[in-house]
Design a protein around this motif. Structure first.
Motif, PDB file in Angstrom:
ATOM      1  N   THR A  11      52.999  65.819  88.269  1.00 28.65           N
ATOM      2  CA  THR A  11      53.099  66.843  87.221  1.00 28.65           C
ATOM      3  C   THR A  11      52.219  68.022  87.629  1.00 28.65           C
ATOM      4  N   GLY A  12      52.691  69.226  87.281  1.00 29.69           N
ATOM      5  CA  GLY A  12      51.911  70.422  87.610  1.00 29.69           C
ATOM      6  C   GLY A  12      51.787  70.634  89.103  1.00 29.69           C
ATOM      7  N   GLY A  13      52.875  70.412  89.827  1.00 28.84           N
ATOM      8  CA  GLY A  13      52.831  70.559  91.290  1.00 28.84           C
ATOM      9  C   GLY A  13      53.224  71.957  91.750  1.00 28.84           C
ATOM     10  N   VAL A  35      58.771  66.913  91.014  1.00 29.26           N
ATOM     11  CA  VAL A  35      57.713  67.781  90.477  1.00 29.26           C
ATOM     12  C   VAL A  35      58.076  68.245  89.070  1.00 29.26           C
ATOM     13  N   VAL A  36      57.121  68.076  88.160  1.00 29.43           N
ATOM     14  CA  VAL A  36      57.335  68.493  86.771  1.00 29.43           C
ATOM     15  C   VAL A  36      56.484  69.713  86.457  1.00 29.43           C
ATOM     16  N   GLY A  37      57.084  70.703  85.814  1.00 26.61           N
ATOM     17  CA  GLY A  37      56.350  71.885  85.360  1.00 26.61           C
ATOM     18  C   GLY A  37      57.182  72.588  84.305  1.00 26.61           C
ATOM     19  N   ARG A  38      56.531  73.468  83.534  1.00 26.62           N
ATOM     20  CA  ARG A  38      57.275  74.126  82.454  1.00 26.62           C
ATOM     21  C   ARG A  38      58.118  75.290  82.965  1.00 26.62           C
ATOM     22  N   GLY A  60      60.009  70.732  82.667  1.00 28.67           N
ATOM     23  CA  GLY A  60      59.677  69.990  81.454  1.00 28.67           C
ATOM     24  C   GLY A  60      58.219  70.157  81.089  1.00 28.67           C
ATOM     25  N   ASN A  61      57.936  69.825  79.836  1.00 28.28           N
ATOM     26  CA  ASN A  61      56.574  69.924  79.310  1.00 28.28           C
ATOM     27  C   ASN A  61      56.061  68.496  79.104  1.00 28.28           C
ATOM     28  N   VAL A  62      54.929  68.177  79.710  1.00 26.77           N
ATOM     29  CA  VAL A  62      54.430  66.793  79.587  1.00 26.77           C
ATOM     30  C   VAL A  62      54.016  66.463  78.150  1.00 26.77           C
ATOM     31  N   ALA A  89      48.962  67.761  85.792  1.00 31.35           N
ATOM     32  CA  ALA A  89      49.097  68.915  84.883  1.00 31.35           C
ATOM     33  C   ALA A  89      47.964  68.912  83.871  1.00 31.35           C
ATOM     34  N   GLY A  90      47.390  70.088  83.648  1.00 33.74           N
ATOM     35  CA  GLY A  90      46.308  70.173  82.672  1.00 33.74           C
ATOM     36  C   GLY A  90      46.100  71.603  82.225  1.00 33.74           C
ATOM     37  N   VAL A  91      45.497  71.752  81.058  1.00 33.44           N
ATOM     38  CA  VAL A  91      45.228  73.084  80.499  1.00 33.44           C
ATOM     39  C   VAL A  91      43.818  73.109  79.930  1.00 33.44           C
ATOM     40  N   ASN A 137      45.152  59.992  88.602  1.00 32.10           N
ATOM     41  CA  ASN A 137      44.973  60.836  87.423  1.00 32.10           C
ATOM     42  C   ASN A 137      43.912  61.899  87.703  1.00 32.10           C
ATOM     43  N   VAL A 138      44.231  63.139  87.363  1.00 32.03           N
ATOM     44  CA  VAL A 138      43.279  64.222  87.623  1.00 32.03           C
ATOM     45  C   VAL A 138      42.483  64.514  86.349  1.00 32.03           C
ATOM     46  N   SER A 139      41.189  64.215  86.417  1.00 34.13           N
ATOM     47  CA  SER A 139      40.268  64.493  85.318  1.00 34.13           C
ATOM     48  C   SER A 139      39.550  65.799  85.646  1.00 34.13           C
ATOM     49  N   VAL A 152      36.491  70.164  73.581  1.00 28.44           N
ATOM     50  CA  VAL A 152      37.828  69.547  73.522  1.00 28.44           C
ATOM     51  C   VAL A 152      38.287  69.165  74.928  1.00 28.44           C
ATOM     52  N   TYR A 153      38.143  70.108  75.856  1.00 24.82           N
ATOM     53  CA  TYR A 153      38.561  69.854  77.241  1.00 24.82           C
ATOM     54  C   TYR A 153      37.795  68.650  77.810  1.00 24.82           C
ATOM     55  N   ALA A 154      36.479  68.632  77.600  1.00 25.35           N
ATOM     56  CA  ALA A 154      35.671  67.523  78.131  1.00 25.35           C
ATOM     57  C   ALA A 154      36.104  66.193  77.505  1.00 25.35           C
ATOM     58  N   PRO A 183      37.650  66.937  89.927  1.00 25.75           N
ATOM     59  CA  PRO A 183      37.314  68.199  90.612  1.00 25.75           C
ATOM     60  C   PRO A 183      36.182  68.926  89.904  1.00 25.75           C
ATOM     61  N   SER A 184      35.395  69.687  90.694  1.00 28.65           N
ATOM     62  CA  SER A 184      34.461  70.669  90.130  1.00 28.65           C
ATOM     63  C   SER A 184      35.254  71.967  90.001  1.00 28.65           C
ATOM     64  N   ALA A 185      34.563  73.080  89.723  1.00 32.02           N
ATOM     65  CA  ALA A 185      35.272  74.357  89.606  1.00 32.02           C
ATOM     66  C   ALA A 185      36.073  74.612  90.888  1.00 32.02           C
ATOM     67  N   THR A 186      37.351  74.883  90.727  1.00 33.45           N
ATOM     68  CA  THR A 186      38.270  75.030  91.858  1.00 33.45           C
ATOM     69  C   THR A 186      39.041  76.341  91.692  1.00 33.45           C
ATOM     70  N   ASP A 187      39.193  77.041  92.786  1.00 34.95           N
ATOM     71  CA  ASP A 187      39.779  78.378  92.750  1.00 34.95           C
ATOM     72  C   ASP A 187      41.304  78.312  92.557  1.00 34.95           C
ATOM     73  N   ASP A 189      44.684  79.284  89.415  1.00 38.50           N
ATOM     74  CA  ASP A 189      45.041  80.148  88.270  1.00 38.50           C
ATOM     75  C   ASP A 189      44.263  79.759  87.020  1.00 38.50           C
ATOM     76  N   MET A 190      43.983  78.458  86.884  1.00 42.56           N
ATOM     77  CA  MET A 190      43.281  77.984  85.688  1.00 42.56           C
ATOM     78  C   MET A 190      41.928  78.669  85.505  1.00 42.56           C
ATOM     79  N   MET A 191      41.321  79.099  86.625  1.00 39.21           N
ATOM     80  CA  MET A 191      39.965  79.648  86.562  1.00 39.21           C
ATOM     81  C   MET A 191      39.936  81.174  86.545  1.00 39.21           C
TER      82      MET A 191
HETATM   83  N1  LIG Z   1      40.702  74.514  88.571  1.00 40.38           N
HETATM   84  C1  LIG Z   1      39.604  73.868  88.231  1.00 40.38           C
HETATM   85  O1  LIG Z   1      38.469  74.403  88.305  1.00 40.38           O
HETATM   86  C2  LIG Z   1      39.667  72.441  87.764  1.00 40.38           C
HETATM   87  C3  LIG Z   1      38.458  71.723  87.645  1.00 40.38           C
HETATM   88  C4  LIG Z   1      38.506  70.413  87.196  1.00 40.38           C
HETATM   89  C5  LIG Z   1      39.714  69.814  86.872  1.00 40.38           C
HETATM   90  N2  LIG Z   1      40.878  70.534  86.989  1.00 40.38           N
HETATM   91  C6  LIG Z   1      42.119  69.864  86.603  1.00 40.38           C
HETATM   92  O2  LIG Z   1      43.005  69.871  87.700  1.00 40.38           O
HETATM   93  C7  LIG Z   1      44.362  69.878  87.236  1.00 40.38           C
HETATM   94  C8  LIG Z   1      45.123  71.010  87.910  1.00 40.38           C
HETATM   95  O3  LIG Z   1      44.471  72.223  87.554  1.00 40.38           O
HETATM   96  P1  LIG Z   1      44.724  73.599  88.328  1.00 40.38           P
HETATM   97  O4  LIG Z   1      43.426  74.287  88.387  1.00 40.38           O
HETATM   98  O5  LIG Z   1      45.518  73.365  89.550  1.00 40.38           O
HETATM   99  O6  LIG Z   1      45.618  74.357  87.217  1.00 40.38           O
HETATM  100  P2  LIG Z   1      46.700  75.523  87.375  1.00 40.38           P
HETATM  101  O7  LIG Z   1      46.461  76.297  88.605  1.00 40.38           O
HETATM  102  O8  LIG Z   1      46.681  76.229  86.066  1.00 40.38           O
HETATM  103  O9  LIG Z   1      48.073  74.706  87.526  1.00 40.38           O
HETATM  104  C9  LIG Z   1      48.495  73.882  86.488  1.00 40.38           C
HETATM  105  C10 LIG Z   1      49.825  73.273  86.828  1.00 40.38           C
HETATM  106  O10 LIG Z   1      50.194  72.402  85.756  1.00 40.38           O
HETATM  107  C11 LIG Z   1      51.445  72.805  85.198  1.00 40.38           C
HETATM  108  N3  LIG Z   1      51.399  72.541  83.769  1.00 40.38           N
HETATM  109  C12 LIG Z   1      50.490  72.999  82.878  1.00 40.38           C
HETATM  110  N4  LIG Z   1      50.794  72.565  81.645  1.00 40.38           N
HETATM  111  C13 LIG Z   1      51.896  71.796  81.767  1.00 40.38           C
HETATM  112  C14 LIG Z   1      52.693  71.085  80.835  1.00 40.38           C
HETATM  113  N5  LIG Z   1      52.411  71.096  79.539  1.00 40.38           N
HETATM  114  N6  LIG Z   1      53.747  70.382  81.298  1.00 40.38           N
HETATM  115  C15 LIG Z   1      54.057  70.395  82.621  1.00 40.38           C
HETATM  116  N7  LIG Z   1      53.350  71.060  83.541  1.00 40.38           N
HETATM  117  C16 LIG Z   1      52.292  71.769  83.110  1.00 40.38           C
HETATM  118  C17 LIG Z   1      51.550  74.305  85.558  1.00 40.38           C
HETATM  119  O11 LIG Z   1      52.893  74.760  85.607  1.00 40.38           O
HETATM  120  P3  LIG Z   1      53.607  75.446  84.327  1.00 40.38           P
HETATM  121  O12 LIG Z   1      52.604  76.429  83.762  1.00 40.38           O
HETATM  122  O13 LIG Z   1      54.832  76.058  84.872  1.00 40.38           O
HETATM  123  O14 LIG Z   1      53.886  74.323  83.396  1.00 40.38           O
HETATM  124  C18 LIG Z   1      50.929  74.319  86.939  1.00 40.38           C
HETATM  125  O15 LIG Z   1      51.876  73.886  87.880  1.00 40.38           O
HETATM  126  C19 LIG Z   1      44.273  70.003  85.719  1.00 40.38           C
HETATM  127  O16 LIG Z   1      44.416  68.736  85.131  1.00 40.38           O
HETATM  128  C20 LIG Z   1      42.879  70.542  85.483  1.00 40.38           C
HETATM  129  O17 LIG Z   1      42.378  70.201  84.214  1.00 40.38           O
HETATM  130  C21 LIG Z   1      40.881  71.820  87.421  1.00 40.38           C
END
Ligand SMILES: NC(=O)c1ccc[n+]([C@@H]2O[C@H](COP(=O)([O-])OP(=O)(O)OC[C@H]3O[C@@H](n4cnc5c(N)ncnc54)[C@H](OP(=O)(O)O)[C@@H]3O)[C@@H](O)[C@H]2O)c1
Length: 262
Positions: A11-13, A35-38, A60-62, A89-91, A137-139, A152-154, A183-187, A189-191
């Motif tokens: 998911t979220g690939g 690969v699942v993504g929205r 799809g949306n998880v 996948a995570g937000v 599982n990605v925490s 909430v995220y934690a 993961p720690s802070a990772t470069d 889109d989420m960040m």
């Molecule tokens: N980046 C960091 O610093 C960091 C640190 C610790 C942990 N993590 C964890 O690592 C994982 C990946 O994070 P990332 O930084 O790679 O995030 P990202 O760059 O925002 O990518 C997130 C991916 O998940 C998909 N996604 C999000 N919500 C979804 C949903 N409801 N259903 C299906 N797919 C969904 C997105 O695609 P769509 O938007 O198209 O759905 C995208 O492909 C997450 O679980 C995050 O919490 C990240």
């Protein structure tokens, strides 16, 4: 574990760490990846980026039970088997608790935890037939050490770790390795809306995660020895982490004011 011929569902690939995981798995011989993504576009773009992989893109949306049923049906109809499930996948939506909208509270829980648990539940009958499979599982580092503005995220990421541990113990009769990546802070889109200095690259995280999978590590913790020490401190002397959080409260507030990736 020999990754060649493994069938992988992630998911979220389509971005960030998930896409880096696909790159790492493809480099080690994985050929079939669902690969699942929205968003449809980045899912479909994967095929032209990795021409040695046969993708099964599933929009799809998880957080949607209906979508998860469709994901598992498509995998079943197309492959009839599955070896590795990667719940990535995570937000995130940061802020003082009263500032986080009800919708963002619910969606963080539904996407980061409920969706991950339900997809695992629904994919298990396929995974249990694998001769050597895994659930990754990605925490997050915040799953071990919670910080202000990420209540909430934690909470969701701590739940991911506990779920993994329970599942590994529950599935001990099956050749399925269950692991968690922190993961720690990772470069990625989420960040983009957070202000952070040094970050790991998504490739660093993916490499550590896949090496952890091959070595059957239970917890892959990014952030090195220092992070491991902090985790011990948080467990044995949480007041020391409280003191750190208090001393850095204003700076943390500043850096996370706009952090939202939903
Ligand atoms: N980046 C960091 O610093 C960091 C640190 C610790 C942990 N993590 C964890 O690592 C994982 C990946 O994070 P990332 O930084 O790679 O995030 P990202 O760059 O925002 O990518 C997130 C991916 O998940 C998909 N996604 C999000 N919500 C979804 C949903 N409801 N259903 C299906 N797919 C969904 C997105 O695609 P769509 O938007 O198209 O759905 C995208 O492909 C997450 O679980 C995050 O919490 C990240």
């Amino acid at each position: 574990m020999d990754l060649k011929n493994k069938k992988v569902l992630i998911t979220g690939g389509s971005a960030g760490i998930g896409k880096a995981l696909i790159k790492e798995l493809a480099a080690r011989g994985v050929q079939d990846i669902a690969v699942v993504g929205r968003r449809r576009e980045p899912l479909e773009a994967l095929q032209s980026e990795f021409d040695n992989v046969n993708f099964l893109p599933i929009q799809g949306n998880v957080a949607s039970v209906e979508d998860l049923d469709r994901v598992v049906s498509e995998v079943t109809e197309t492959w009839g088997e599955l070896d590795i499930l990667i719940n990535n996948a995570g937000v995130v939506s940061a802020g003082l608790l009263h500032e986080v909208s009800d919708e963002d509270v619910i969606n963080q829980i539904n996407i980061n935890v409920t969706g991950l648990i339900l997809l695992t539940k629904k994919a298990l009958p396929l995974l249990q037939k694998s001769e050597a499979g895994a659930i990754m599982n990605v925490s997050s580092g915040y799953g071990y050490i919670a910080m202000p503005f990420y209540s909430v995220y934690a909470a969701t990421k701590a739940a991911v770790g506990q779920f993994s541990d329970a599942m590994r113990r529950e599935l001990h009769q099956y050749p399925l390795h269950v692991m968690t990546v922190y993961p720690s802070a990772t470069d990625t889109d989420m960040m983009k809306t957070a202000v952070v200095g040094d970050m790991d690259s998504a490739d660093d995280v993916a490499r550590a995660a896949v090496e952890g999978l091959l070595n059957k590590e239970i917890n892959v913790i990014l952030g090195g020895k220092q992070r491991e020490e902090q985790i011990k401190t948080n467990f044995l002397e949480p007041q020391k982490i409280d003191e750190f959080a208090v001393a850095n409260f204003a700076a943390l507030r500043e850096r996370t004011l706009k952090h939202r990736s939903m």
